[in-house]
Design a protein around this motif. Structure first.
Motif, PDB file in Angstrom:
ATOM      1  N   TYR A  99      21.671  15.855  -4.503  1.00 45.94           N
ATOM      2  CA  TYR A  99      20.297  16.366  -4.765  1.00 45.94           C
ATOM      3  C   TYR A  99      19.113  15.262  -4.820  1.00 45.94           C
ATOM      4  CZ  TYR A  99      22.455  20.771  -6.203  1.00 45.94           C
ATOM      5  OH  TYR A  99      23.118  21.991  -6.006  1.00 45.94           O
ATOM      6  N   HIS A 423      13.454  38.812  -2.474  1.00 44.32           N
ATOM      7  CA  HIS A 423      14.750  38.897  -2.246  1.00 44.32           C
ATOM      8  C   HIS A 423      14.990  37.195  -1.440  1.00 44.32           C
ATOM      9  CE1 HIS A 423      18.771  38.979  -0.508  1.00 44.32           C
ATOM     10  NE2 HIS A 423      18.388  39.366   1.013  1.00 44.32           N
ATOM     11  N   ASP A 426      13.589  31.075  -2.083  1.00 46.09           N
ATOM     12  CA  ASP A 426      14.483  30.160  -2.486  1.00 46.09           C
ATOM     13  C   ASP A 426      15.945  30.252  -1.729  1.00 46.09           C
ATOM     14  OD1 ASP A 426      13.560  28.008  -3.440  1.00 46.09           O
ATOM     15  OD2 ASP A 426      13.932  28.502  -5.508  1.00 46.09           O
ATOM     16  N   PRO A 494      21.551  30.747  -0.980  1.00 44.17           N
ATOM     17  CA  PRO A 494      20.519  30.044  -1.611  1.00 44.17           C
ATOM     18  C   PRO A 494      20.157  28.542  -1.080  1.00 44.17           C
ATOM     19  CG  PRO A 494      22.230  30.769  -3.230  1.00 44.17           C
ATOM     20  CD  PRO A 494      22.805  30.863  -1.905  1.00 44.17           C
ATOM     21  N   TYR A 497      21.929  24.033  -2.496  1.00 45.18           N
ATOM     22  CA  TYR A 497      23.492  24.077  -2.711  1.00 45.18           C
ATOM     23  C   TYR A 497      24.206  23.100  -2.309  1.00 45.18           C
ATOM     24  CZ  TYR A 497      23.546  28.530  -5.669  1.00 45.18           C
ATOM     25  OH  TYR A 497      23.384  29.517  -6.463  1.00 45.18           O
ATOM     26  N   TYR A 498      25.055  22.429  -2.928  1.00 45.03           N
ATOM     27  CA  TYR A 498      25.899  21.398  -2.612  1.00 45.03           C
ATOM     28  C   TYR A 498      27.177  21.946  -1.890  1.00 45.03           C
ATOM     29  CZ  TYR A 498      29.248  17.716  -3.849  1.00 45.03           C
ATOM     30  OH  TYR A 498      30.364  16.616  -3.739  1.00 45.03           O
ATOM     31  N   ASP A 499      27.597  22.848  -2.388  1.00 48.48           N
ATOM     32  CA  ASP A 499      28.957  23.328  -2.003  1.00 48.48           C
ATOM     33  C   ASP A 499      29.004  24.985  -1.891  1.00 48.48           C
ATOM     34  OD1 ASP A 499      31.587  24.060  -1.106  1.00 48.48           O
ATOM     35  OD2 ASP A 499      32.377  22.751  -2.431  1.00 48.48           O
ATOM     36  N   TRP A 503      31.900  30.670  -3.633  1.00 55.09           N
ATOM     37  CA  TRP A 503      31.161  31.872  -3.470  1.00 55.09           C
ATOM     38  C   TRP A 503      31.624  33.050  -2.588  1.00 55.09           C
ATOM     39  CZ3 TRP A 503      26.807  32.546  -6.729  1.00 55.09           C
ATOM     40  CH2 TRP A 503      26.370  31.609  -7.582  1.00 55.09           C
ATOM     41  N   SER A 505      30.158  35.523  -1.803  1.00 54.88           N
ATOM     42  CA  SER A 505      28.822  36.271  -0.817  1.00 54.88           C
ATOM     43  C   SER A 505      28.701  35.196   0.405  1.00 54.88           C
ATOM     44  CB  SER A 505      27.562  36.522  -1.548  1.00 54.88           C
ATOM     45  OG  SER A 505      28.513  37.183  -2.712  1.00 54.88           O
TER      46      SER A 505
ATOM     47  N   ASP B 240      17.255  30.806 -12.033  1.00 56.24           N
ATOM     48  CA  ASP B 240      16.682  32.096 -11.497  1.00 56.24           C
ATOM     49  C   ASP B 240      17.921  33.014 -11.214  1.00 56.24           C
ATOM     50  OD1 ASP B 240      14.334  33.144  -9.337  1.00 56.24           O
ATOM     51  OD2 ASP B 240      16.359  33.864  -8.977  1.00 56.24           O
ATOM     52  N   SER B 244      21.309  39.098  -4.645  1.00 57.25           N
ATOM     53  CA  SER B 244      21.054  39.423  -3.408  1.00 57.25           C
ATOM     54  C   SER B 244      21.390  40.831  -3.050  1.00 57.25           C
ATOM     55  CB  SER B 244      21.557  38.392  -2.484  1.00 57.25           C
ATOM     56  OG  SER B 244      22.872  37.841  -2.676  1.00 57.25           O
ATOM     57  N   GLU B 283      27.482  38.951  -6.890  1.00 55.84           N
ATOM     58  CA  GLU B 283      27.413  37.617  -7.550  1.00 55.84           C
ATOM     59  C   GLU B 283      25.921  37.335  -7.990  1.00 55.84           C
ATOM     60  OE1 GLU B 283      30.935  34.726  -5.498  1.00 55.84           O
ATOM     61  OE2 GLU B 283      29.117  35.531  -4.247  1.00 55.84           O
ATOM     62  N   ILE B 284      25.760  36.837  -9.110  1.00 57.13           N
ATOM     63  CA  ILE B 284      24.495  36.309  -9.612  1.00 57.13           C
ATOM     64  C   ILE B 284      24.361  35.082  -9.272  1.00 57.13           C
ATOM     65  CG2 ILE B 284      22.871  36.035 -11.531  1.00 57.13           C
ATOM     66  CD1 ILE B 284      24.609  37.760 -13.296  1.00 57.13           C
ATOM     67  N   SER B 285      23.505  34.540  -8.270  1.00 60.28           N
ATOM     68  CA  SER B 285      23.646  33.036  -7.787  1.00 60.28           C
ATOM     69  C   SER B 285      22.018  32.568  -8.543  1.00 60.28           C
ATOM     70  CB  SER B 285      23.512  33.079  -6.515  1.00 60.28           C
ATOM     71  OG  SER B 285      22.482  33.821  -5.911  1.00 60.28           O
ATOM     72  N   CYS B 286      22.240  31.434  -8.962  1.00 61.14           N
ATOM     73  CA  CYS B 286      20.936  30.586  -9.624  1.00 61.14           C
ATOM     74  C   CYS B 286      20.407  30.195  -8.396  1.00 61.14           C
ATOM     75  CB  CYS B 286      21.567  29.423 -10.598  1.00 61.14           C
ATOM     76  SG  CYS B 286      20.212  28.604 -11.107  1.00 61.14           S
ATOM     77  N   ASP B 287      19.460  30.630  -8.302  1.00 63.24           N
ATOM     78  CA  ASP B 287      18.505  30.446  -7.185  1.00 63.24           C
ATOM     79  C   ASP B 287      17.113  29.505  -7.380  1.00 63.24           C
ATOM     80  OD1 ASP B 287      19.793  31.794  -5.485  1.00 63.24           O
ATOM     81  OD2 ASP B 287      18.617  33.722  -5.275  1.00 63.24           O
ATOM     82  N   HIS B 294      23.795  22.961 -10.160  1.00 58.65           N
ATOM     83  CA  HIS B 294      23.184  24.122  -9.603  1.00 58.65           C
ATOM     84  C   HIS B 294      24.124  25.184  -8.813  1.00 58.65           C
ATOM     85  CE1 HIS B 294      20.068  26.684  -7.887  1.00 58.65           C
ATOM     86  NE2 HIS B 294      19.974  26.050  -6.687  1.00 58.65           N
ATOM     87  N   TYR B 295      24.775  24.486  -8.028  1.00 60.89           N
ATOM     88  CA  TYR B 295      25.267  25.352  -6.915  1.00 60.89           C
ATOM     89  C   TYR B 295      26.552  25.937  -7.463  1.00 60.89           C
ATOM     90  CZ  TYR B 295      28.993  21.769  -7.053  1.00 60.89           C
ATOM     91  OH  TYR B 295      29.920  20.850  -7.702  1.00 60.89           O
ATOM     92  N   MET B 297      26.408  27.492 -10.390  1.00 65.99           N
ATOM     93  CA  MET B 297      25.936  28.764 -11.586  1.00 65.99           C
ATOM     94  C   MET B 297      26.103  29.817 -11.200  1.00 65.99           C
ATOM     95  SD  MET B 297      22.609  27.805 -13.807  1.00 65.99           S
ATOM     96  CE  MET B 297      22.137  29.033 -14.908  1.00 65.99           C
ATOM     97  N   ARG B 298      27.404  30.552 -11.444  1.00 69.31           N
ATOM     98  CA  ARG B 298      27.831  31.538 -10.866  1.00 69.31           C
ATOM     99  C   ARG B 298      27.931  32.892 -11.994  1.00 69.31           C
ATOM    100  NH1 ARG B 298      32.544  33.813  -9.648  1.00 69.31           N
ATOM    101  NH2 ARG B 298      32.831  35.309  -7.911  1.00 69.31           N
ATOM    102  N   GLY B 299      27.498  33.755 -11.616  1.00 69.64           N
ATOM    103  CA  GLY B 299      27.674  34.952 -12.554  1.00 69.64           C
ATOM    104  C   GLY B 299      28.036  36.217 -11.968  1.00 69.64           C
TER     105      GLY B 299
END
Ligand code: HEM
Ligand SMILES: [Cu+2]
Ligand SMILES: [Cu+2]
Lengths: 605, 351
Positions: A99, A423, A426, A494, A497-499, A503, A505, B240, B244, B283-287, B294-295, B297-299
């Motif tokens: 970061y 949408h 960021d 997004p 993001y570091y990694d 995820w 998605s 955020d 998506s 998924e909920i991504s923190c944007d 930060h990367y 922060m997943r819901g």
């Protein structure tokens, strides 16, 4: 002389170019006054350029490091540990330093390279030359402007080496993240240095900008009316206006942040529980900072863009051997862009919870800015129509500039429409948008300018072959890097993001991220090729043999090959016509210099 | 040391390339043949043309690669409208993109310098200027009109029957609070927050809080075809809520409450079938950049039928119970209430 030579080395047929003036310098200046604390606009311009190049290398190297992480999250790169020490223990970046790197990469390239490096170089070089002045209105302030920039640079550089690392909240440094030491280690001393560096940067930029405006308004040579100024000067003029009116707002934003960080005020802070305790701040607004930041931030993107627009206009006309199409329309569109640039900032804030009605207004104003932008594109295209185009490196970069400006401008229409931004905000779509339009396109404007005016700066040419390689690798690389990012962004990936591997998605973009990283490393080396070409050509480049190698109409080419302080050995030339008379001069030449009086019966533009 | 050597080597390679570049240029200058220069010019023009066509091919190839990797169909009503608007904008900008790029490269090729070419002195034309000011203006007006209509739609008030759920960001996870049986979220105050036993700072004096349920794993459950309104907040820095699959996001800002609403139309199960991915999950991504985690922060969003939702709800313990009934046999109760150190929960036993 043969016409053919114009194309590449462009020795030209200017009828007045023959007279070689002897050097006007009477006394040898001391090294320190000539090269370091110089007040000569030409030397200051070189100082800005070379400092900018050094920053660009640092900033680009940072991007290589974090692209390695993004592209190959499971690998280790021991070489990184060599460069970065504990921040890349075992050859893998820590998230904290990832970061920090993206933050400093953004800050460096946006402010130190594409603002100071770009405006500082070309405003200093071209304003006195092209309006026919011996120097800036205040050479001393001009020198100060560089040295404030230098001081800001040193502070930013130091911040890279402090123990807790440099600022790491993104180049926009939104509070509370950037305000609270508990929120991130990068919000410690690194952030203080960032704020101090930016404050000094603003001072530098104001000193420079006021000087540019004063010079353009007051120091034009006889006959150089405002409507006979080259478009470069118009563009640099509006760049300065944008900076002078918007940088103070950033300054105030920065000062309030310093207060919140150090003196217990609550401008941006409210109802925060962090580090195991509730903070006493109540009633501040985190969004206030964003308004202040983007009130500069959006004009800032045009501060970066306008010099490139001006130079591209000049270069496209010169190397197409045709007048710029729609000179007045070009000026009016610059005015339009400048005015609108102040009225669209909140399009960066559509999803901060601001009033939807306000959002609607900003949608309207934002998409309006596309109209003057479109006019410029069409005028550039028409300038090339029925020209006689020489593909030397400056022209190629100018063409690349137009191509990239189109691509990046169009994606702005998605982002400017709040209903779509809701949408895309960021995501990598934004990253793709602004890198193409502001990052690469502005860089192309800058490269075009460097290749074009290098002969004026150093009395030598840069190497063409390397220029061609540089151009094609860079434009192909730029599209290969940033085109796929649009898709990733549309798929919601997004930014910052570091990694992505955790995820569901986004993890299937791994292969593409690796591809992008590889290309970006190749492009990085192509830029080093440029740097080598630049520095080697200063000493070894082919020497100019005529004053006006490109066959240009503007005043800088009426100075001697290596002009002394004061630019013209004798009188400053008088101007009789607009700067785009690329037409038959009646003697077999294909342009008429601004210093040539109108022929009997000839209409002025 | 090895860094130094590598740097040196790289540098050396560049110097060699530079020398070759220089030599080739000098050679052509020395031969001094006129047509050599036109040859270079011609070659560059052809490379530009090749670049243009390779670019077109690249775009096609890129589409192929991404075709199966994009988001599935939008999972809410407004999301479908979003996609339509997106494609309209894509069509408009796509036409402009191909037309202008084609013209740019065509002109470059067509008007490359030759020894005999005469240029046309063409400096302005009011007709053209007016033409290409009005056409973009009209196109923009259309895009703005579509955009504002959709914008009004997504930002309109949530339907009166919408379920209200609170989503709160903190470094680095999401907390989702459901109103419980009384259907009302109780008051909270950041000064009452305790990581041990009151993560959202619920005010135990407010009876509405007693039945509130908090998912600390960031699970946002929704009933399909039923509108949900999110009240969004943050405990520390700006986050955020990025959704998506539903084509929306909204910042979580400390000190203020933001909102968004949506009406999911496709359950998670259905989406697994549609995408052919048994692991599919909303998924909920923190944007919004929020710090080092930060990367991560997943819901998650679970869209399900009313029956499934009710069953899940029934299995949840209230947050109050989790933290104040030591006997309650729950695994979620990781932090046993501390004794006197924190007085808020005790003081609030009697609502
Ligand atoms: C047609 C003209 C343009 C429009 C309508 C437009 C619109 C936008 C919008 C709405 C955003 C915010 C997106 C988001 O964060 O969700 C944005 C981001 C950005 N734009 Fe543009 N833009 C245009 C041209 C430009 C130009 C010419 C530049 C630079 C020279 C530029 C540079 C940027 C940058 C740097 C950002 C990202 C800032 C950040 O969040 O880090 N844009 N643009
Ligand atoms: Cu903007
Ligand atoms: Cu975040």
């Amino acid at each position: 002389m043969n016409h053919a030579e114009i194309i590449i080395d462009g020795h030209n047929v200017a009828h007045h170019a023959a007279a070689e003036h002897h050097d006007h310098e009477h006394h040898e200046q001391h090294f320190i006054w000539k090269y370091i604390f110089s007040q000569d606009h030409k030397m200051i311009s070189k100082q800005f350029l070379i400092t900018g190049i050094i920053w660009a290398i640092i900033g680009a190297l940072m991007s290589v490091f974090f692209r390695l992480q993004l592209g190959f999250p499971d690998s280790t790169f021991p070489i990184m540990e060599k460069f970065l020490g504990d921040w890349a223990k075992g050859g893998k970046l820590t998230p904290e330093f990832y970061y920090a790197l993206i933050t400093m990469h953004g800050t460096i390239l946006v402010f130190f390279v594409l603002t100071a490096g770009l405006s500082g170089t070309f405003a200093n070089l071209l304003i006195p030359y092209q309006i026919g002045a011996r120097d800036m209105a205040s050479p001393f302030m001009n020198m100060l402007s560089y040295w404030f920039f230098f001081a800001a640079s040193i502070i930013m550089l130091v911040s890279l080496f402090v123990e807790t690392g440099p600022a790491s909240g993104g180049w926009t440094t939104y509070p509370p993240l950037s305000a609270l030491k508990e929120a991130s280690i990068g919000s410690g001393i690194g952030m203080d240095l960032w704020l101090m560096g930016m404050a000094l940067f603003v001072v530098s930029s104001l000193l420079g900008g006021l000087n540019y405006i004063a010079t353009i308004l007051n120091m034009r040579t006889k006959g150089m009316t405002m409507t006979r100024m080259p478009l470069t000067i118009w563009a640099l003029f509006f760049t300065a206006v944008l900076g002078v009116l918007s940088f103070p707002v950033l300054f105030s934003g920065v000062v309030l942040l310093i207060f919140d960080r150090n003196f217990g005020t609550s401008f941006y802070l409210s109802e925060i529980f962090i580090g195991g305790k509730a903070l006493p701040h109540i009633g501040g607004s985190a969004i206030l900072y964003q308004h202040l930041f983007w009130f500069l931030g959006h004009p800032e993107v045009y501060i970066i863009m306008l010099p490139g627009m001006g130079m591209a206009s000049e270069i496209l006309a010169t190397h197409s051997r045709k007048p710029i199409f729609g000179y007045f329309a070009m000026i009016i569109s610059l005015v339009g862009i400048t005015l609108l640039a102040f009225l669209v900032w909140a399009h960066h804030m559509f999803v901060t919870g601001m009033s939807p009605f306000l959002g609607s207004i900003f949608v309207l104003l934002t998409l309006l800015i596309a109209v003057p932008s479109a006019v410029k594109v069409f005028n550039w295209l028409t300038t090339m129509w029925r020209g006689n185009i020489r593909f030397n490196p400056p022209m190629l970069f100018a063409i690349g500039f137009v191509s990239l400006f189109i691509s990046g401008g169009l994606t702005g229409l998605f982002l400017g429409n709040s209903a779509l931004d809701i949408h895309l905000h960021d995501t990598y779509f934004v990253v793709a948008h602004f890198h193409i339009v502001m990052g690469v396109s502005a860089f192309f404007g800058m490269f075009a300018g460097i290749y074009h005016w290098f002969p004026k700066m150093f009395g030598r040419f840069m190497n063409n072959t390397l220029g061609y390689i540089h151009f094609f690798v860079t434009i192909a690389g730029a599209y290969l890097i940033f085109w796929p990012m649009h898709y990733e962004g549309i798929a919601g990936m997004p930014r910052r993001y570091y990694d992505f591997s955790a995820w569901e998605s986004f993890k299937h973009f791994q292969g593409i991220n690796a591809f992008i990283s590889i290309i970006s490393i190749i492009v990085f080396f192509a830029q080093l090729l440029f740097v080598v070409n630049f520095f080697a050509s200063i000493f070894k480049g082919r020497k100019l043999t005529t004053q006006n190698p490109w066959g240009s109409t503007t005043l800088e080419w009426t100075t001697p090959i290596n002009p002394g302080h004061g630019n013209w050995p004798g009188e400053i030339p008088e101007v009789y016509r607009w700067p785009y008379d690329y037409k038959d001069d009646g003697n077999g030449g294909d342009f008429i210099s601004q210093t040539t009086p109108l022929r009997p019966g000839e209409e002025s533009h | 040391m090895s860094v130094f050597i590598t740097t040196l080597l790289v540098f050396l390679v560049f110097i060699i390339i530079y020398q070759i570049g220089k030599a080739s240029e000098y050679a052509s200058v020395m031969r001094g043949e006129e047509n050599i220069k036109f040859k270079t010019n011609r070659a560059i023009a052809w490379i530009l043309v090749a670049f243009f066509f390779l670019g077109l091919y690249g775009i096609w190839e890129c589409n192929e690669i991404f075709k199966d990797r994009m988001l599935p169909v939008a999972a809410c009503e407004n999301g479908v409208k979003y996609d339509n608007m997106f494609f309209v904008t894509l069509a408009v900008t796509g036409i402009v993109f191909f037309a202008t790029q084609a013209v740019l490269f065509w002109f470059a090729y067509r008007y490359q310098a030759t020894p005999s070419r005469k240029t046309t002195f063409f400096a302005h034309s009011n007709k053209l200027e007016i033409l290409w000011t009005t056409i973009p203006a009209i196109a923009m007006a259309i895009l703005v009109a579509i955009g504002l209509k959709n914008w009004a739609n997504v930002t309109s008030d949530a339907p009166a029957d919408a379920t209200v759920v609170e989503v709160v960001g903190k470094q680095f996870n999401w907390l989702v609070r459901y109103p419980g049986k009384d259907n009302e979220l109780g008051k909270r105050d950041f000064r009452k927050i305790s990581d041990a036993n009151n993560i959202l700072g619920l005010d135990w004096k407010d009876p509405h809080n007693m039945d509130d349920i908090i998912s600390q794993k960031g699970e946002l459950h929704m009933v399909v075809n039923k509108a949900v309104k999110l009240l969004i907040g943050s405990r520390d820095v700006i986050h955020d809520v990025g959704l998506s699959h539903f084509r929306v996001k909204m910042d979580a800002v400390p000190g203020i409450t933001t909102t968004l609403w949506l009406k999911p139309t496709i359950t998670t199960e259905e989406m697994k079938q549609k995408t052919g991915n048994p692991d599919f999950v909303y998924e909920i991504s923190c944007d919004q950049m929020c710090g080092k985690g930060h990367y991560s922060m997943r819901g998650t969003v679970i869209v399900e039928t009313q029956a499934q939702y009710d069953a899940w709800m029934a299995a949840q313990q209230t947050y109050y119970a989790e933290n104040n009934a030591p006997s309650a046999p729950t695994a979620a109760n990781m932090a046993a209430p501390k004794p006197a150190s924190d007085t808020t929960p005790k003081a609030a036993v009697k609502p």
